[in-house]
Design an enzyme around this catalytic site. Structure first.
Site, PDB file in Angstrom:
ATOM      1  CG  ASP A   1      -2.078  -0.972   1.076  1.00  0.00           C
ATOM      2  OD1 ASP A   1      -2.357  -1.391  -0.068  1.00  0.00           O
ATOM      3  OD2 ASP A   1      -2.692  -1.331   2.102  1.00  0.00           O
TER       4      ASP A   1
ATOM      5  NE  ARG B   1      -8.971  -8.243  -9.038  1.00  0.00           N
ATOM      6  CZ  ARG B   1      -9.284  -7.605  -7.923  1.00  0.00           C
ATOM      7  NH1 ARG B   1     -10.027  -6.525  -7.983  1.00  0.00           N
ATOM      8  NH2 ARG B   1      -8.863  -8.043  -6.783  1.00  0.00           N
TER       9      ARG B   1
ATOM     10  CB  CYS C   1      14.599 -30.990  29.078  1.00  0.00           C
ATOM     11  SG  CYS C   1      13.709 -29.650  29.895  1.00  0.00           S
TER      12      CYS C   1
ATOM     13  CG  LEU D   1     -12.851  -1.239  -3.871  1.00  0.00           C
ATOM     14  CD1 LEU D   1     -13.180  -1.884  -2.534  1.00  0.00           C
ATOM     15  CD2 LEU D   1     -13.930  -0.220  -4.246  1.00  0.00           C
TER      16      LEU D   1
ATOM     17  CE  LYS E   1      -9.806  -3.740   0.184  1.00  0.00           C
ATOM     18  NZ  LYS E   1      -9.289  -5.014  -0.266  1.00  0.00           N
TER      19      LYS E   1
ATOM     20  CE  LYS F   1     -19.362  -2.403  -1.419  1.00  0.00           C
ATOM     21  NZ  LYS F   1     -19.494  -3.724  -2.021  1.00  0.00           N
TER      22      LYS F   1
HETATM   23  S1  IVH Z   1     -16.739  -3.710  -3.927  1.00  0.00           S
HETATM   24  C1  IVH Z   1     -15.706  -2.210  -8.511  1.00  0.00           C
HETATM   25  N1  IVH Z   1     -16.806  -4.847  -1.618  1.00  0.00           N
HETATM   26  O1  IVH Z   1     -11.178  -5.668  -2.612  1.00  0.00           O
HETATM   27  C2  IVH Z   1     -15.155  -2.998  -7.419  1.00  0.00           C
HETATM   28  N2  IVH Z   1     -14.867  -5.182  -2.926  1.00  0.00           N
HETATM   29  O2  IVH Z   1      -8.893  -3.925  -3.000  1.00  0.00           O
HETATM   30  C3  IVH Z   1     -16.186  -3.177  -6.372  1.00  0.00           C
HETATM   31  N3  IVH Z   1     -13.190  -6.639  -1.864  1.00  0.00           N
HETATM   32  O3  IVH Z   1     -11.500  -5.471  -6.066  1.00  0.00           O
HETATM   33  C4  IVH Z   1     -15.643  -3.899  -5.246  1.00  0.00           C
HETATM   34  N4  IVH Z   1     -14.317  -7.009  -0.031  1.00  0.00           N
HETATM   35  O4  IVH Z   1     -11.893  -7.793  -4.856  1.00  0.00           O
HETATM   36  C5  IVH Z   1     -16.087  -4.658  -2.721  1.00  0.00           C
HETATM   37  N5  IVH Z   1     -17.066  -5.786   0.455  1.00  0.00           N
HETATM   38  C6  IVH Z   1     -16.333  -5.612  -0.629  1.00  0.00           C
HETATM   39  C7  IVH Z   1     -15.073  -6.201  -0.805  1.00  0.00           C
HETATM   40  C8  IVH Z   1     -14.354  -5.956  -1.970  1.00  0.00           C
HETATM   41  C9  IVH Z   1     -13.206  -7.260  -0.707  1.00  0.00           C
HETATM   42  C10 IVH Z   1     -12.074  -6.728  -2.822  1.00  0.00           C
HETATM   43  C11 IVH Z   1     -12.474  -6.684  -4.255  1.00  0.00           C
HETATM   44  C12 IVH Z   1     -11.839  -5.422  -4.738  1.00  0.00           C
HETATM   45  C13 IVH Z   1     -10.638  -5.327  -3.852  1.00  0.00           C
HETATM   46  C14 IVH Z   1     -10.013  -3.955  -3.839  1.00  0.00           C
END
Ligand code: IVH
Length: 712
Positions: free
Chosen positions: A56, A150, A428, A98, A129, A310
């Site tokens: 990151d 992906r 030991c 993301l 996440k 989101k």
């Molecule tokens: S929404 C358009 N929701 O994290 C992409 N992603 O680091 C929408 N991920 O690409 C993704 N948990 O593979 C979404 N609750 C969650 C998620 C999540 C894990 C992953 C996903 C994403 C990546 C980004």
């Protein structure tokens, strides 16, 4: 060379920038690819070259550099495209990544930007996440037809062969809809353990951790004879163009409703997990969920590395749009990393209070999970040999929640050839005697006698017999003079014996004896804890004592009986039976010395039996028995007051369990009661949002008054 810092990233020099882009893309390739490490690599080697936090940071540095020198930006920069290896199935709609934020301030800034773009503050959904691999699953008329990784976001790899292994992606939906579900596939903690048992039983190497294991499990399901179950968590649903027949999530319903719809169709989502999801109207509410989720992280049963926030309405999502890499309508809030890479510098062999010999690693200090870690536990000696770990290796240190940091695996690619073998003790390390190597965990042949001073210190500690006047020096003297050869000998000490010891006067001898006398009356849970049964700690000992009610019942329990206790599985149960047999002579001495062998109140086992007969009756049995006859989960937060003011957290937990409940550190849907001294904490807000009963310490004290008295 690095110069000015912009935001959280550092502006790099041009060469450094290009190097960083390459490093990130190479690491992402390893992470996202469904390939395992080479078959002949040592098994501990399944760790990626960069840890999350370093990854990151590099991405932030790349972004800062591009902001300062836009002309340097390269086409395949990780800020522009999804990093990963392309497959040969084209995605219907690109599978994006993301953007990340790392603090409340970052989140506020992101939110302000989105609200400005939209012209209003959006309603948000906040979710865990999930830390696994992204998959897209296509359904036609309700039948699962294809599963794709992906890949590079535009083209993924077909992994339909894994369908039987993936829990939560049904072969047929409850309705004949045509759609594409996207989400994360993961190994839950339980699946990870089961996976490793299966792999070892089949002569394969154990996975290092759930996150690294999932890629191997996915690929393995193509050509292995056994299936490693994984779990899918959906976080997106798209209509497949043209053929789509059901309600259109994009136009007709919001995302939160679409997720609910997915659940009804039989697809697994985070909404039904312990984490749950939150639909919120304001940013502070979103932040509350994010904080509560972080607090619950270690107890979720699956790995997360942050929260995702989101916009709920698809109209907002459309208005916000996406870049080529990530949507603008959502972002990931990354939690501080709980695993970091560092160097293993030394292995120290320790003898525990039960005589078990365990390796402990000294590592180059590293900041992980909120603390600086210099020592981390290692797996047992046989595991070490299986993994092929060496001194000097770059190792992954994991510290999840409050648990002791642990070395999880190492980076094979980082080996220089200067690593050295780990020396394994021949005798030991404590007494120089023989080692019993017949079990996975090595033990001194003298067993608990080898580490008697530690065992006695443990037994007299506050959470056990609470004999404060028996300090470290006195324990040494008692052991050295042979007055104490096991923990039961404490109870037959006489004044004359004590007075013969160095520096013990009449007053202190009397104090010691009166505290020992007091310990005789302690509830069984304390005595069971004091015995130091291998494989159990304070809370497990308490659960066992509460469940069986008497020492006789515990000693008569078979492994199967023990498995009825919450948290005891098929691995632990036989160890406990074996331990109790080994400790039987000590227990007998305690009994003869007049030590209490019962736990006050109705035992959990009796309560459960009565509950099975009549649940209404059961509810009346104990103040913290739930409506279903099971223990109510109670969370305690803030300072206790009134009659509870003097109780330590451990004593609070004991009280809760005595009154029929069980204690937990985090609020979730399964919480039955929150005891909180004041409103405003994140636990309080979460409990309020979930409609959980909240009591003040005084109200709670009244509820459990009968059980409180027993503590005195
Ligand atoms: S929404 C358009 N929701 O994290 C992409 N992603 O680091 C929408 N991920 O690409 C993704 N948990 O593979 C979404 N609750 C969650 C998620 C999540 C894990 C992953 C996903 C994403 C990546 C980004």
């Amino acid at each position: 060379m690095s110069d000015t810092a912009i935001g959280a990233g550092t502006v790099l020099g041009r060469d450094e920038y290009l190097q960083a882009v390459e490093t990130v893309r190479a690491a992402a390739g390893v992470y996202y690819a469904t390939t395992e490490v080479a078959a002949d690599a040592p098994s501990g080697a399944g760790v990626t070259v960069l840890d999350d936090a370093t990854y990151d940071q590099l991405v932030r540095d790349i972004a800062a550099t591009e902001a300062a020198h836009p002309q340097w930006q390269v086409e395949n920069s990780p800020t522009q495209v999804v990093a990963g290896a392309a497959g040969d199935v084209e995605h219907t709609v690109p599978m994006l990544s993301l953007d990340n934020v790392f603090s409340a301030a970052d989140l506020l800034e992101w939110h302000a930007g989105l609200a400005k773009r939209l012209g209003h503050e959006p309603r948000y959904v906040v979710e865990p996440k999930l830390d696994g691999l992204a998959l897209a699953a296509r359904y036609e008329n309700g039948s699962l037809v294809q599963i794709i990784t992906r890949g590079d976001g535009l083209h993924g790899e077909d992994v339909t062969f894994a369908v039987a292994a993936i829990v939560g992606l049904p072969a047929t939906l409850a309705r004949p809809l045509t759609l594409e579900v996207r989400g994360e596939v993961m190994l839950t903690d339980t699946q990870f353990e089961a996976a490793n048992e299966l792999r070892l039983a089949n002569g394969d190497k154990a996975f290092v951790n759930p996150r690294n294991g999932v890629a191997g499990a996915l690929r393995g399901s193509r050509d292995r004879t056994y299936i490693i179950p994984m779990t899918f968590f959906a976080y997106q649903v798209l209509p497949l163009p043209d053929t789509y027949s059901g309600p259109k999530p994009n136009a007709d319903i919001a995302y939160s409703a679409a997720i609910e719809l997915l659940g009804e169709l039989g697809v697994h989502t985070a909404a039904t997990t312990r984490a749950g999801i939150a639909v919120v109207d304001t940013l502070p509410q979103a932040q509350e969920y994010i904080d509560a989720l972080l607090a619950a992280r270690a107890d979720l049963g699956f790995g997360i590395d942050g929260a995702v926030i989101k916009a709920d309405a698809y109209a907002d999502r459309e208005a916000a749009g996406s870049s080529s890499r990530a949507p603008r309508w959502g972002t990931a809030y990354k939690y501080p990393s709980d695993s970091r890479l560092t160097t293993l510098e030394e292995v120290i062999w320790q003898v525990g209070r039960t005589g078990v010999i365990t390796p402990r690693g000294r590592v180059a200090p590293v900041f992980v999970g909120g603390v600086t870690v210099s020592y981390a536990t290692l797996h047992n000696p046989n595991d070490l040999a299986r993994q092929g770990l060496m001194i000097g290796d770059t190792v992954m240190v994991l510290r999840a929640g409050e648990v002791i940091p642990r070395i999880e695996g190492f980076v094979a690619a980082a080996r220089t050839g200067n690593e050295t073998e780990i020396e394994v003790p021949q005798v030991c390390p404590n007494c120089g005697g023989e080692i019993d190597r017949s079990q996975e965990r090595w033990r001194c042949k003298q067993g608990r006698i080898c580490a008697l001073p530690q065992a006695v210190r443990y037994a007299v500690a506050r959470d056990c017999w609470d004999i404060e006047s028996v300090g470290e020096k006195l324990v040494r003297q008692l052991v050295d003079t042979g007055l104490v050869t096991d923990v039961a000998d404490l109870f037959t000490l006489t004044q004359e014996q004590l007075l013969e010891l160095d520096r013990i006067g009449e007053a202190s001898a009397a104090k010691v004896l009166s505290e020992i006398e007091g310990a005789k009356a302690k509830p069984l849970a304390r005595t069971l804890t004091a015995l130091g049964v291998r494989g159990t700690g304070r809370s497990m000992s308490r659960r066992i004592a509460r469940w069986f009610g008497t020492m006789e019942a515990i000693q008569a329990a078979t492994a199967a009986d023990l498995e009825e206790v919450d948290g005891i599985g098929p691995e632990k149960a036989p160890v406990i039976v074996e331990e109790l047999a080994e400790l039987a002579p000590v227990v007998q001495k305690l009994r003869e010395a007049g030590v209490n062998m019962t736990e006050p109140g109705l035992s959990g086992r009796e309560a459960a039996a009565r509950a099975a007969e009549s649940s209404a009756e059961a509810a009346a049995l104990l103040p913290l028995t739930g409506e279903n006859g099971k223990p109510m989960t109670v969370v305690v937060t803030g300072k206790m007051t009134g009659p509870l003011a003097e109780l330590s957290r451990n004593e609070m937990n004991e009280l809760i369990e005595r009154a029929g409940g069980k204690s937990s550190g985090s609020v979730s849907k399964t919480t039955g009661l929150l005891v909180a001294s004041e409103s405003g904490s994140s636990k309080y807000t979460k409990a309020e949002a979930l409609g959980i009963t909240i009591e003040t310490p005084d109200e709670f004290a009244e509820r459990v008054a009968d059980f409180l008295a027993l503590d005195e």
